[in-house]
Design a protein around this motif. Structure first.
Motif, mmCIF file in Angstrom:
data_model
loop_
_atom_site.group_PDB
_atom_site.id
_atom_site.type_symbol
_atom_site.label_atom_id
_atom_site.label_comp_id
_atom_site.label_asym_id
_atom_site.label_seq_id
_atom_site.Cartn_x
_atom_site.Cartn_y
_atom_site.Cartn_z
ATOM 1 N N VAL A 41 0.651 3.958 -7.738
ATOM 2 C CA VAL A 41 2.021 3.641 -7.364
ATOM 3 C C VAL A 41 2.295 2.177 -7.697
ATOM 4 C CG1 VAL A 41 3.606 3.398 -5.402
ATOM 5 C CG2 VAL A 41 2.076 5.380 -5.526
ATOM 6 N N LEU A 42 1.267 1.342 -7.499
ATOM 7 C CA LEU A 42 1.366 -0.088 -7.730
ATOM 8 C C LEU A 42 -0.027 -0.606 -8.064
ATOM 9 C CD1 LEU A 42 3.007 -2.781 -7.423
ATOM 10 C CD2 LEU A 42 2.466 -2.686 -4.983
ATOM 11 N N SER A 43 -0.119 -1.512 -9.005
ATOM 12 C CA SER A 43 -1.405 -2.091 -9.391
ATOM 13 C C SER A 43 -1.214 -3.570 -9.682
ATOM 14 C CB SER A 43 -1.961 -1.388 -10.636
ATOM 15 O OG SER A 43 -3.157 -2.005 -11.072
ATOM 16 N N LEU A 44 -2.043 -4.404 -9.062
ATOM 17 C CA LEU A 44 -1.986 -5.845 -9.274
ATOM 18 C C LEU A 44 -3.307 -6.342 -9.842
ATOM 19 C CD1 LEU A 44 -0.308 -7.135 -5.980
ATOM 20 C CD2 LEU A 44 0.788 -6.593 -8.166
ATOM 21 N N LEU A 45 -3.217 -7.264 -10.776
ATOM 22 C CA LEU A 45 -4.393 -7.893 -11.362
ATOM 23 C C LEU A 45 -4.376 -9.378 -11.035
ATOM 24 C CD1 LEU A 45 -4.317 -6.344 -14.958
ATOM 25 C CD2 LEU A 45 -5.317 -5.398 -12.867
ATOM 26 N N GLY A 57 -6.135 -4.855 -7.089
ATOM 27 C CA GLY A 57 -5.884 -3.934 -5.998
ATOM 28 C C GLY A 57 -4.831 -2.941 -6.434
ATOM 29 N N ARG A 58 -4.903 -1.747 -5.848
ATOM 30 C CA ARG A 58 -3.930 -0.713 -6.196
ATOM 31 C C ARG A 58 -3.384 -0.072 -4.935
ATOM 32 N NH1 ARG A 58 -5.266 4.025 -8.971
ATOM 33 N NH2 ARG A 58 -7.264 4.145 -7.910
ATOM 34 N N VAL A 59 -2.251 0.591 -5.097
ATOM 35 C CA VAL A 59 -1.684 1.442 -4.067
ATOM 36 C C VAL A 59 -1.531 2.826 -4.679
ATOM 37 C CG1 VAL A 59 0.328 1.899 -2.601
ATOM 38 C CG2 VAL A 59 -0.426 -0.461 -2.988
ATOM 39 N N VAL A 60 -1.970 3.828 -3.940
ATOM 40 C CA VAL A 60 -1.762 5.213 -4.333
ATOM 41 C C VAL A 60 -0.993 5.897 -3.207
ATOM 42 C CG1 VAL A 60 -3.823 5.323 -5.794
ATOM 43 C CG2 VAL A 60 -3.986 5.989 -3.387
ATOM 44 N N GLY A 61 -0.435 7.049 -3.488
ATOM 45 C CA GLY A 61 0.278 7.772 -2.450
ATOM 46 C C GLY A 61 1.349 8.671 -3.020
ATOM 47 N N ASP A 62 2.177 9.186 -2.106
ATOM 48 C CA ASP A 62 3.208 10.125 -2.536
ATOM 49 C C ASP A 62 4.519 9.429 -2.902
ATOM 50 O OD1 ASP A 62 4.366 9.468 -0.083
ATOM 51 O OD2 ASP A 62 3.977 11.416 0.839
ATOM 52 N N GLY A 63 4.575 8.131 -2.738
ATOM 53 C CA GLY A 63 5.764 7.374 -3.102
ATOM 54 C C GLY A 63 6.879 7.435 -2.076
ATOM 55 N N ALA A 64 6.617 8.048 -0.926
ATOM 56 C CA ALA A 64 7.664 8.175 0.086
ATOM 57 C C ALA A 64 7.127 7.969 1.504
ATOM 58 C CB ALA A 64 8.334 9.543 -0.022
ATOM 59 N N PHE A 65 6.301 8.887 1.967
ATOM 60 C CA PHE A 65 5.808 8.816 3.342
ATOM 61 C C PHE A 65 4.493 8.068 3.486
ATOM 62 C CE2 PHE A 65 8.211 12.908 3.470
ATOM 63 C CZ PHE A 65 9.178 12.524 4.380
ATOM 64 N N TYR A 66 3.595 8.249 2.529
ATOM 65 C CA TYR A 66 2.223 7.764 2.685
ATOM 66 C C TYR A 66 1.770 6.940 1.485
ATOM 67 C CZ TYR A 66 2.371 11.362 6.236
ATOM 68 O OH TYR A 66 2.739 12.136 7.314
ATOM 69 N N PHE A 67 1.154 5.814 1.802
ATOM 70 C CA PHE A 67 0.595 4.924 0.796
ATOM 71 C C PHE A 67 -0.785 4.494 1.275
ATOM 72 C CE2 PHE A 67 5.161 4.569 0.630
ATOM 73 C CZ PHE A 67 5.456 4.595 -0.731
ATOM 74 N N MET A 86 -5.248 -12.701 -0.858
ATOM 75 C CA MET A 86 -4.099 -12.816 -1.755
ATOM 76 C C MET A 86 -3.694 -11.440 -2.282
ATOM 77 S SD MET A 86 -3.787 -14.905 -5.388
ATOM 78 C CE MET A 86 -5.008 -16.032 -4.807
ATOM 79 N N ILE A 87 -4.665 -10.636 -2.670
ATOM 80 C CA ILE A 87 -4.381 -9.301 -3.213
ATOM 81 C C ILE A 87 -3.714 -8.434 -2.159
ATOM 82 C CG2 ILE A 87 -5.416 -7.158 -4.058
ATOM 83 C CD1 ILE A 87 -7.618 -8.981 -5.358
ATOM 84 N N VAL A 88 -4.299 -8.378 -0.968
ATOM 85 C CA VAL A 88 -3.757 -7.537 0.100
ATOM 86 C C VAL A 88 -2.347 -7.996 0.469
ATOM 87 C CG1 VAL A 88 -4.035 -6.832 2.514
ATOM 88 C CG2 VAL A 88 -6.013 -6.845 0.986
ATOM 89 N N SER A 89 -2.148 -9.286 0.633
ATOM 90 C CA SER A 89 -0.845 -9.824 0.987
ATOM 91 C C SER A 89 0.208 -9.490 -0.061
ATOM 92 C CB SER A 89 -0.951 -11.342 1.173
ATOM 93 O OG SER A 89 0.305 -11.900 1.407
ATOM 94 N N GLU A 90 -0.150 -9.662 -1.314
ATOM 95 C CA GLU A 90 0.809 -9.412 -2.396
ATOM 96 C C GLU A 90 1.111 -7.917 -2.541
ATOM 97 O OE1 GLU A 90 3.556 -10.681 -5.133
ATOM 98 O OE2 GLU A 90 2.348 -11.925 -3.795
ATOM 99 N N LEU A 91 0.097 -7.067 -2.390
ATOM 100 C CA LEU A 91 0.337 -5.620 -2.438
ATOM 101 C C LEU A 91 1.313 -5.208 -1.334
ATOM 102 C CD1 LEU A 91 -3.193 -4.095 -3.149
ATOM 103 C CD2 LEU A 91 -1.185 -3.925 -4.625
ATOM 104 N N LEU A 92 1.071 -5.689 -0.116
ATOM 105 C CA LEU A 92 1.938 -5.322 1.002
ATOM 106 C C LEU A 92 3.349 -5.868 0.814
ATOM 107 C CD1 LEU A 92 -0.563 -5.783 3.956
ATOM 108 C CD2 LEU A 92 0.290 -3.622 3.001
ATOM 109 N N SER A 93 3.474 -7.075 0.307
ATOM 110 C CA SER A 93 4.782 -7.666 0.063
ATOM 111 C C SER A 93 5.571 -6.834 -0.941
ATOM 112 C CB SER A 93 4.611 -9.098 -0.442
ATOM 113 O OG SER A 93 5.843 -9.659 -0.787
ATOM 114 N N ARG A 94 4.932 -6.450 -2.005
ATOM 115 C CA ARG A 94 5.620 -5.652 -3.029
ATOM 116 C C ARG A 94 5.892 -4.242 -2.535
ATOM 117 N NH1 ARG A 94 3.986 -7.916 -8.925
ATOM 118 N NH2 ARG A 94 3.670 -10.072 -8.289
#
Length: 136
Positions: A41-45, A57-67, A86-94
Motif C-alpha cells: 500500500v505504501l513503501s518508504l526507502l 518500511g512498508r504498509v500492507v493491507g486492504d486499503g480501507a479498514f486494516y493496515f 524515522m521510518i515508523v514515524s514517516e509511514l504513520l504520517s503518510r
C-alpha cells in the motif's frame, strides 16, 4: 542524525534482499520479493548520502479498514541511530493522509521492538484482544 533521505518508492528486488540479509533476516526467493513489494500500500526507502539503501518500511493491507506495518528493516551499520524511528514515524504520517478515519494499523514485532512501536503510539492488545499467526 546522519545525512539520509526518505523517498516513497519500492526497492529493487536485489536491493531488498541485500538489506534483508544485512538486517539479519533469511534470504527468500526473488519471485516472492517481487510479489510482496508489488502489493504494498505504501513503501518508504531510506538512503544515505551516497544513495545506498540503509533502511525501509512498508504498509500492507486492504486499503480501507486494516493496515499493517511490515519490513521495518535497517542495515546493521545504521542500527540505534534513529533510522527505525524515522521510518515508523514517516509511514504513520503518510498513512494518516491516505487511510480513512478509524482504520486500524497493526504491527507484529519481537520483544526488543515493542518500545519502538509504543513510542509511536501503538498499544499491546493483551488482555483485551489476542493476536495469532500461522504459516501456510
Amino acid at each position: 542524525m546522519m545525512n539520509v533521505h526518505i523517498t516513497e518508492d519500492v526497492p529493487q528486488n536485489q536491493e531488498y534482499m541485500d538489506l534483508r540479509v544485512d538486517a539479519g533476516l533469511p534470504e527468500v526467493e526473488i519471485s516472492v520479493i517481487e510479489t510482496a513489494l508489488n502489493r504494498s500500500v505504501l513503501s518508504l526507502l531510506v538512503k544515505d548520502g551516497h544513495d545506498r539503501l540503509i533502511g525501509m518500511g512498508r504498509v500492507v493491507g486492504d486499503g480501507a479498514f486494516y493496515f499493517q506495518l511490515v519490513d521495518i528493516m535497517v542495515a546493521a551499520s545504521h542500527l540505534d541511530q534513529g533510522v527505525e524511528e524515522m521510518i515508523v514515524s514517516e509511514l504513520l504520517s503518510r498513512l494518516e493522509k491516505i487511510a480513512p478515519s478509524g482504520a486500524e494499523v497493526t504491527v507484529i514485532t519481537d520483544v526488543p521492538g515493542i518500545k519502538l512501536y509504543q513510542q509511536a503510539g501503538f498499544k499491546l492488545l493483551y488482555p483485551d484482544r489476542y493476536g495469532m499467526a500461522r504459516s501456510v
